[in-house]
Design a protein around this motif. Structure first.
Motif, PDB file in Angstrom:
ATOM      1  N   PRO A 130       0.787  -1.238   0.000  1.00  0.00           N
ATOM      2  CA  PRO A 130       0.000   0.000   0.000  1.00  0.00           C
ATOM      3  C   PRO A 130       0.818   1.286   0.000  1.00  0.00           C
ATOM      4  O   PRO A 130       0.289   2.343  -0.319  1.00  0.00           O
ATOM      5  N   SER A 131       2.079   1.222   0.356  1.00  0.00           N
ATOM      6  CA  SER A 131       2.858   2.466   0.473  1.00  0.00           C
ATOM      7  C   SER A 131       4.163   2.391  -0.309  1.00  0.00           C
ATOM      8  O   SER A 131       5.213   2.786   0.174  1.00  0.00           O
ATOM      9  N   GLN A 132       4.086   1.866  -1.512  1.00  0.00           N
ATOM     10  CA  GLN A 132       5.288   1.794  -2.340  1.00  0.00           C
ATOM     11  C   GLN A 132       5.759   3.203  -2.720  1.00  0.00           C
ATOM     12  O   GLN A 132       4.955   4.112  -2.898  1.00  0.00           O
ATOM     13  N   GLY A 133       7.047   3.346  -2.855  1.00  0.00           N
ATOM     14  CA  GLY A 133       7.597   4.634  -3.259  1.00  0.00           C
ATOM     15  C   GLY A 133       8.222   5.345  -2.078  1.00  0.00           C
ATOM     16  O   GLY A 133       7.607   5.443  -1.014  1.00  0.00           O
ATOM     17  N   SER A 134       9.438   5.835  -2.252  1.00  0.00           N
ATOM     18  CA  SER A 134      10.166   6.477  -1.159  1.00  0.00           C
ATOM     19  C   SER A 134       9.488   7.766  -0.688  1.00  0.00           C
ATOM     20  O   SER A 134       9.480   8.082   0.501  1.00  0.00           O
ATOM     21  N   SER A 135       8.887   8.506  -1.625  1.00  0.00           N
ATOM     22  CA  SER A 135       8.236   9.766  -1.245  1.00  0.00           C
ATOM     23  C   SER A 135       7.020   9.504  -0.358  1.00  0.00           C
ATOM     24  O   SER A 135       6.764  10.236   0.604  1.00  0.00           O
ATOM     25  N   ILE A 136       6.253   8.455  -0.698  1.00  0.00           N
ATOM     26  CA  ILE A 136       5.077   8.099   0.110  1.00  0.00           C
ATOM     27  C   ILE A 136       5.501   7.650   1.503  1.00  0.00           C
ATOM     28  O   ILE A 136       4.908   8.048   2.511  1.00  0.00           O
ATOM     29  N   GLN A 137       6.541   6.829   1.556  1.00  0.00           N
ATOM     30  CA  GLN A 137       7.029   6.362   2.849  1.00  0.00           C
ATOM     31  C   GLN A 137       7.538   7.530   3.691  1.00  0.00           C
ATOM     32  O   GLN A 137       7.379   7.535   4.914  1.00  0.00           O
ATOM     33  N   PHE A 138       8.134   8.518   3.032  1.00  0.00           N
ATOM     34  CA  PHE A 138       8.620   9.705   3.740  1.00  0.00           C
ATOM     35  C   PHE A 138       7.459  10.487   4.349  1.00  0.00           C
ATOM     36  O   PHE A 138       7.533  10.946   5.493  1.00  0.00           O
ATOM     37  N   ILE A 139       6.360  10.625   3.589  1.00  0.00           N
ATOM     38  CA  ILE A 139       5.184  11.347   4.087  1.00  0.00           C
ATOM     39  C   ILE A 139       4.572  10.609   5.270  1.00  0.00           C
ATOM     40  O   ILE A 139       4.223  11.214   6.293  1.00  0.00           O
ATOM     41  N   ILE A 140       4.454   9.286   5.140  1.00  0.00           N
ATOM     42  CA  ILE A 140       3.889   8.475   6.219  1.00  0.00           C
ATOM     43  C   ILE A 140       4.753   8.579   7.475  1.00  0.00           C
ATOM     44  O   ILE A 140       4.246   8.747   8.592  1.00  0.00           O
ATOM     45  N   PHE A 141       6.070   8.487   7.266  1.00  0.00           N
ATOM     46  CA  PHE A 141       6.991   8.626   8.396  1.00  0.00           C
ATOM     47  C   PHE A 141       6.839  10.005   9.037  1.00  0.00           C
ATOM     48  O   PHE A 141       6.880  10.143  10.270  1.00  0.00           O
ATOM     49  N   GLY A 142       6.665  11.027   8.207  1.00  0.00           N
ATOM     50  CA  GLY A 142       6.488  12.378   8.711  1.00  0.00           C
ATOM     51  C   GLY A 142       5.242  12.512   9.571  1.00  0.00           C
ATOM     52  O   GLY A 142       5.276  13.148  10.639  1.00  0.00           O
ATOM     53  N   LEU A 143       4.123  11.922   9.125  1.00  0.00           N
ATOM     54  CA  LEU A 143       2.881  11.957   9.902  1.00  0.00           C
ATOM     55  C   LEU A 143       3.052  11.256  11.248  1.00  0.00           C
ATOM     56  O   LEU A 143       2.598  11.752  12.291  1.00  0.00           O
ATOM     57  N   ILE A 144       3.722  10.110  11.214  1.00  0.00           N
ATOM     58  CA  ILE A 144       3.960   9.359  12.450  1.00  0.00           C
ATOM     59  C   ILE A 144       4.851  10.157  13.390  1.00  0.00           C
ATOM     60  O   ILE A 144       4.598  10.241  14.596  1.00  0.00           O
ATOM     61  N   LEU A 145       5.909  10.762  12.834  1.00  0.00           N
ATOM     62  CA  LEU A 145       6.850  11.534  13.648  1.00  0.00           C
ATOM     63  C   LEU A 145       6.178  12.727  14.312  1.00  0.00           C
ATOM     64  O   LEU A 145       6.342  12.956  15.516  1.00  0.00           O
ATOM     65  N   VAL A 146       5.404  13.485  13.536  1.00  0.00           N
ATOM     66  CA  VAL A 146       4.691  14.644  14.090  1.00  0.00           C
ATOM     67  C   VAL A 146       3.743  14.201  15.200  1.00  0.00           C
ATOM     68  O   VAL A 146       3.664  14.834  16.267  1.00  0.00           O
ATOM     69  N   SER A 147       3.039  13.095  14.949  1.00  0.00           N
ATOM     70  CA  SER A 147       2.097  12.580  15.934  1.00  0.00           C
ATOM     71  C   SER A 147       2.801  12.167  17.225  1.00  0.00           C
ATOM     72  O   SER A 147       2.390  12.556  18.324  1.00  0.00           O
ATOM     73  N   MET A 148       3.879  11.381  17.103  1.00  0.00           N
ATOM     74  CA  MET A 148       4.569  10.866  18.283  1.00  0.00           C
ATOM     75  C   MET A 148       5.256  11.984  19.082  1.00  0.00           C
ATOM     76  O   MET A 148       5.191  12.005  20.307  1.00  0.00           O
ATOM     77  N   VAL A 149       5.918  12.899  18.358  1.00  0.00           N
ATOM     78  CA  VAL A 149       6.597  14.006  19.046  1.00  0.00           C
ATOM     79  C   VAL A 149       5.579  14.894  19.761  1.00  0.00           C
ATOM     80  O   VAL A 149       5.775  15.298  20.912  1.00  0.00           O
ATOM     81  N   GLY A 150       4.475  15.184  19.074  1.00  0.00           N
ATOM     82  CA  GLY A 150       3.436  16.024  19.672  1.00  0.00           C
ATOM     83  C   GLY A 150       2.803  15.380  20.889  1.00  0.00           C
ATOM     84  O   GLY A 150       2.634  16.022  21.936  1.00  0.00           O
TER      85      GLY A 150
END
Length: 224
Positions: free
Chosen positions: A193-213
Motif C-alpha cells: 500500500p505504500s510503495q515509493g520512497s516519497s510516500i514512505q517519507f510522508i507516512i513517516f512524517g505523519l507518524i513523527l509529528v504525531s509521536m513528538v506532539g
C-alpha cells in the motif's frame, strides 16, 4: 493492581480484541476483493451506500482498518470517495466511543482516578485534549478503534473526539485515497500500500509529528 484488572477485565479484553481483529478481517476481505474485483467494479450507487454503512460499523469495531477502507475507496471510486469516507469515519468514531462508554460505564476512569497523581495527570491532559486527539488521529499506526476506546475510558469529551478526530484523519485519508487512485492492480495495492520512497517519507512524517506532539503533551501533563 490485581483488583484493577479484576474490575476492568471486560474493558481490557475488549480493547485487545479491537487491536487484533483488523488483521484477520482485512485479510479475508482482501482475498475476496482480489477474486471478485470485476464484481465490485459494477457496484451501483445503492450498493456503495450499503458498503459505507457497513464500514461505519466495521471501522468502529475494528473489523477493518480505516486506512484499508480509504485505499480501496480510492482504487474503486477515486476522489468521489472523499465525502463518503469522511462521513463514515465520523460515524464510526461516534459508534466506537459510545460502545466503549456503554461497556465500561466509567469504571476504568473511576478506578485509575483513585490515585491523586494519576488524577492530576488526567486533568492536565484534558486541558490539551483537542490537540492530543488531533495528533493521535494523524498517525497511520495508531489503531482507530483502540484510540476511540481509550478516549472514551479516559473521560474525553465526545465533541472533541468527533471534531479533532475528523481534522486529524484528513491528511492520512487524502493520502490513502490518492494512493488508491494511483494503483494499477488491487492485489499490488493491498500487498504494497505504500510503495515509493516519497510516500514512505510522508507516512513517516505523519507518524513523527504525531509521536513528538503526543510525547510533548504527555510530558507536559506529568510535569505540572
Amino acid at each position: 493492581m490485581l483488583d484493577f484488572f479484576q474490575k476492568n477485565t471486560f474493558s481490557i479484553i475488549y480493547t485487545f480484541f479491537l487491536g487484533l481483529m483488523p488483521i484477520f478481517a482485512s485479510s479475508s476481505i482482501s482475498y475476496w476483493l482480489i477474486t471478485h474485483e470485476q464484481v465490485v467494479q459494477q457496484f451501483t450507487i445503492l450498493q456503495w451506500v450499503l458498503v459505507y454503512v457497513a464500514s461505519c460499523f466495521s471501522m468502529a469495531f475494528a473489523l477493518t482498518p480505516t486506512t484499508f477502507i480509504a485505499l480501496l475507496s480510492g482504487y474503486f471510486l477515486g476522489w468521489n470517495a472523499l465525502i463518503p469516507i469522511a462521513i463514515s469515519y465520523w460515524i464510526a468514531s461516534y459508534l466506537g466511543f459510545k460502545m466503549a462508554k456503554l461497556i465500561d460505564g466509567g469504571r476504568f476512569l473511576s478506578k485509575i482516578s483513585e490515585k491523586p497523581k494519576v488524577r492530576e495527570i488526567l486533568d492536565n491532559l484534558q486541558k490539551d485534549e483537542f490537540k492530543i486527539i488531533l495528533l493521535a488521529r494523524l498517525s497511520p499506526v495508531l489503531p482507530f478503534a483502540v484510540t476511540n476506546v481509550l478516549f472514551s475510558f479516559s473521560g474525553t469529551k465526545l465533541k472533541n473526539v468527533l471534531t479533532a478526530g475528523f481534522l486529524g484523519m484528513l491528511p492520512r485519508t487524502i493520502l490513502s485515497i490518492w494512493l488508491g487512485t494511483q494503483a494499477q492492480e488491487i492485489r499490488k495495492l493491498i500487498e504494497h500500500p505504500s510503495q515509493g520512497s516519497s510516500i514512505q517519507f510522508i507516512i513517516f512524517g505523519l507518524i513523527l509529528v504525531s509521536m513528538v506532539g503526543l510525547g510533548y503533551f504527555i510530558k507536559k501533563a506529568v510535569k505540572h
